[in-house]
Design an enzyme around this catalytic site. Sequence first.
Site, short mmCIF file in Angstrom:
data_model
loop_
_atom_site.label_atom_id
_atom_site.label_comp_id
_atom_site.label_asym_id
_atom_site.label_seq_id
_atom_site.Cartn_x
_atom_site.Cartn_y
_atom_site.Cartn_z
N CYS A 58 0.83 -1.21 0.00
CA CYS A 58 0.00 0.00 0.00
C CYS A 58 0.86 1.25 0.00
O CYS A 58 0.54 2.25 -0.66
CB CYS A 58 -0.93 0.00 1.22
C1 BEZ Z 1 0.78 -5.21 1.76
O1 BEZ Z 1 0.07 -4.50 1.07
O2 BEZ Z 1 2.01 -5.11 1.71
C2 BEZ Z 1 0.17 -6.21 2.69
C3 BEZ Z 1 -1.19 -6.46 2.61
C4 BEZ Z 1 -1.75 -7.39 3.47
C5 BEZ Z 1 -0.97 -8.04 4.40
C6 BEZ Z 1 0.37 -7.77 4.47
C7 BEZ Z 1 0.96 -6.85 3.62
#
Ligand code: BEZ
Length: 170
Positions: A58
Amino acid sequence: MLRASRVLFSSNLVSKSFNSASVLQRSSPADTVNPAELFGSAKKAVLIGVPGAFTPGCSKTHVPGYLKHYDELKNKGVELIGCVSVNDAFVMDAWGKDLNVGDKVTMLADPQGKFVKDLGLDFDASAALGGHRSKRFALVLENGKITKAFVEPNNTGLSVTLAENLLKEL
Ligand code: BEZ
């Protein structure tokens, strides 16, 4: 266009508006906003949902893509870009500052996950993030109505919801 498969393009969300009773938060729990009103006030808007503030995907790819392609999105008529996550408002605010979103992306907190659950866009992320979180999604709204809905098939991936993909669909 159902270019993507059924899993990627969520047609059951198309034509829906946000629940008029929904409440999201901005910089603090007291700083509330009604998403139906917020997105209803824009001719064209994009709302992305992310699994978690400060998570690598993200922070390094998903939101930065919308900042990078901000001018192109604006040129396609997008007046508002929001980012919602099942996190508290203080975390979302700090994350927005860390990413330097400025006025380009409106950071929205859904601390109890009610907003994303209502849209059928939550998933059980307890193993990694301790509870139910938002699937990674990208919605296009026109005058408050969802016109396109992209949801990552494995909930957290970085494909159909990326700004680069969305730009092709606008
Ligand atoms: C990420 O977007 O990096 C992520 C999403 C869900 C769990 C762990 C990491």
